[in-house]
Design a protein around this motif. Structure first.
Motif, short mmCIF file in Angstrom:
data_model
loop_
_atom_site.label_atom_id
_atom_site.label_comp_id
_atom_site.label_asym_id
_atom_site.label_seq_id
_atom_site.Cartn_x
_atom_site.Cartn_y
_atom_site.Cartn_z
N THR A 1 -21.51 59.59 17.17
CA THR A 1 -22.03 58.16 17.40
C THR A 1 -20.73 57.21 17.36
N GLY B 1 -36.54 62.52 30.11
CA GLY B 1 -35.43 63.11 29.20
C GLY B 1 -34.95 64.51 29.53
N TRP C 1 -24.55 61.32 26.98
CA TRP C 1 -24.67 59.85 26.85
C TRP C 1 -25.35 59.20 27.95
N GLU D 1 -24.90 55.23 24.81
CA GLU D 1 -25.72 55.70 23.72
C GLU D 1 -25.68 57.14 23.86
N TYR E 1 -27.25 60.92 22.59
CA TYR E 1 -28.41 61.39 22.36
C TYR E 1 -28.21 63.05 21.97
N ILE F 1 -33.52 65.61 25.94
CA ILE F 1 -33.20 64.56 25.10
C ILE F 1 -34.50 63.51 24.88
N GLU F 2 -34.72 62.96 23.48
CA GLU F 2 -35.56 62.19 23.40
C GLU F 2 -35.18 60.62 23.85
N ALA F 3 -35.74 60.42 25.14
CA ALA F 3 -35.34 59.26 25.68
C ALA F 3 -36.57 58.99 26.79
#
Length: 496
Positions: A87, A106, A126, A130, A132, A150-152
């Protein structure tokens, strides 16, 4: 330099076309500079269309003291392990690769080899700076593909093209994460030509297993070769055409150590790729076709007379080939009307198809170098190939068990080759796992057994077995094959 040469050739060609007498005045093209600028704009637009779908991936090793994750079912990542902090804006991973967005919610595809040992690491993706946390939904060693989640939301899936439309000499563009620099959402681009098609991947540099060098379908010759430059970290990236469509998943294993690396390879986006991807996206593993013949190339005398095909040296009992009546000495010339050049092409075509595919084989029987034999077409339903790889298959959705028993296609079981001559030629399934002290265990069933019937119902695939036992509540009789008749029945007790 190569780019300047290409543009120079384009410009000179266009200039020649514009000479008086070559075209009517009203049809003369724009100046060479304008034409080259137009091509440049096509490349820019293709990159702009595809780049938002290309992401950076990092592999973060877990703390050595942490116990390993459950085998084959990676858990959701709740925190980053160890001292590394992805992060942090200044974080630079030491293990990295590229991925391509295939679903707006995701899902990301990459090469399995980018992930390495999935049980010893966490993964980060990324999206425009950002990071993830990512979990592995499924990873397939045979096609060297893996799908991360990913949670996106509202991601941009890449447009899919078709590698079967590619020809040598076409322009292609690569987008990737060389040296882990694409974490800001700007993948690096390179472009070049399709150098060749249906190329064999280089063999691993070392290894002791007899299957070394043939661990993936790509070692049998599937890959797109391009002279577009691929640096370290490009594996799992996008190879796109001038429309910005994905035609290949790049893999930067272009050359063996110590040699130049002017380009690379890509896994083709074809029917086999799409079918495998659809399965991996839901957390399951694809099953690949198995015929059951030992093929070889034709003799030099045959090849010099223009004959082609795969010569059958042996037929494994209790396989689709044996059931279809294929014999040693037969020449397989076509699979689904597609010519077979040699034994390598036969294995590539069959092993890329899903298990249970119905295929048409064209056979030539009784031929000689001087006189071709009689041709016939044979329909064969493929079984499942057993995969032998240093990388284990990974699936979020585990295979189902029944009363502690897990079955598999007979041909995919470890002991099939040794026991095939003793198995029921009409077909069976293999026992690959029995939970200790389960009902199946108490009935005497063990890994390595082969089952031909549930009661009086023949079962030759795991799906048939599951269907046969689905509604049975009481004691169930299972018939074994490859054992003495008096030992052939196992009675599995009812659920308490």
């Amino acid at each position: 330099m190569r780019l300047l040469m290409i543009l120079g050739l384009l410009a000179s060609g266009l200039a020649f076309a514009a000479l008086p007498g070559n075209l009517p005045a009203q049809d003369r093209p724009a100046s060479p500079l304008e034409a080259v600028t137009a091509l440049e704009q096509v490349v820019v637009e293709a990159i702009a269309k595809a780049e938002k779908s290309v992401v950076a991936i990092a592999r973060i090793r877990r703390d050595a003291a942490q116990p390993p994750a459950e085998a084959l079912v990676p858990p959701p990542i709740e925190r980053f392990q160890g001292d590394a902090d992805p992060t942090s804006p200044g974080f630079v991973p030491t293990e990295f690769g590229t991925g391509v967005v295939i679903d707006a919610k995701g899902l990301i595809v990459t090469n399995y080899h980018v992930l390495g040992d999935v049980k010893s690491a966490d993964f980060v993706v990324w999206i425009a700076r950002e990071p993830y946390p990512a979990k592995v939904k499924a990873a397939d060693p045979w096609l060297d593909l893996a799908v991360l989640e990913i949670e996106a939301q509202n991601l941009k899936p890449i447009a899919m093209g078709n590698a079967r439309d590619l020809r040598r000499g076409q322009f292609v563009i690569t987008l990737g994460n060389p040296y882990a620099i694409a974490r800001d959402g700007q993948p690096s681009a390179s472009w070049g030509l399709v150098s060749n098609l249906s190329r064999q991947a280089p063999a691993p540099r070392s290894g002791t297993r007899p299957t070394e060098g043939r661990e993936t379908l790509h070692q049998w010759g599937t890959l797109i070769q391009t002279d577009a430059k691929m640096e370290l970290g490009s594996s799992g990236g996008a190879l796109v055409n001038l429309k910005g469509e994905l035609v290949g998943l790049t893999t930067s294993l272009a050359a063996l150590a110590g040699y130049e690396r002017p380009g690379g390879f890509a896994v083709p986006v074809d029917d086999e790729f799409r079918k495998a991807l659809d399965t991996l996206k839901v957390g399951k593993l694809p099953d690949y076709g198995f015929l059951g013949v030992a093929p070889s190339a034709l003799s030099l005398a045959d090849r010099q007379r223009g004959r082609s095909g795969a010569l059958v040296q042996d037929v494994v009992p209790a396989t689709p080939a044996a059931k279809a009546g294929i014999l040693p000495g037969d020449l397989i010339t076509h699979v689904d009307q597609v010519p077979v050049g040699d034994d390598i092409e036969l294995i590539r075509q069959v092993s890329g198809k899903p298990a249970e595919s119905l295929v048409s084989l064209t056979l030539e029987r009784g031929g000689t170098p001087a006189k071709p034999g009689k041709r016939s077409d044979v329909k064969v339903t493929l079984s499942k190939r057993r995969l032998e790889s240093a990388r284990p298959p990974v699936a979020e959705v585990a295979a189902s068990t029944w009363r502690g028993l897990k079955v598999e296609y007979a041909t995919a079981c470890p002991t099939f080759r040794e026991q095939s001559r003793d198995l029921d030629p009409a077909g069976s399934v293999g026992v690959v796992e029995v939970e200790r002290d389960s009902l199946a265990w108490k009935a005497g069933l063990r890994p390595g057994d082969f089952l031909s019937h549930v009661g009086k119902t023949r079962v030759t695939t795991p799906a048939q077995f599951r269907e046969a036992v689905a509604n049975l509540a009481g004691e169930v009789a299972l018939k074994l094959t490859a054992v003495e008749p008096e030992q052939a029945t196992r009675l599995v007790p009812a659920e308490p």
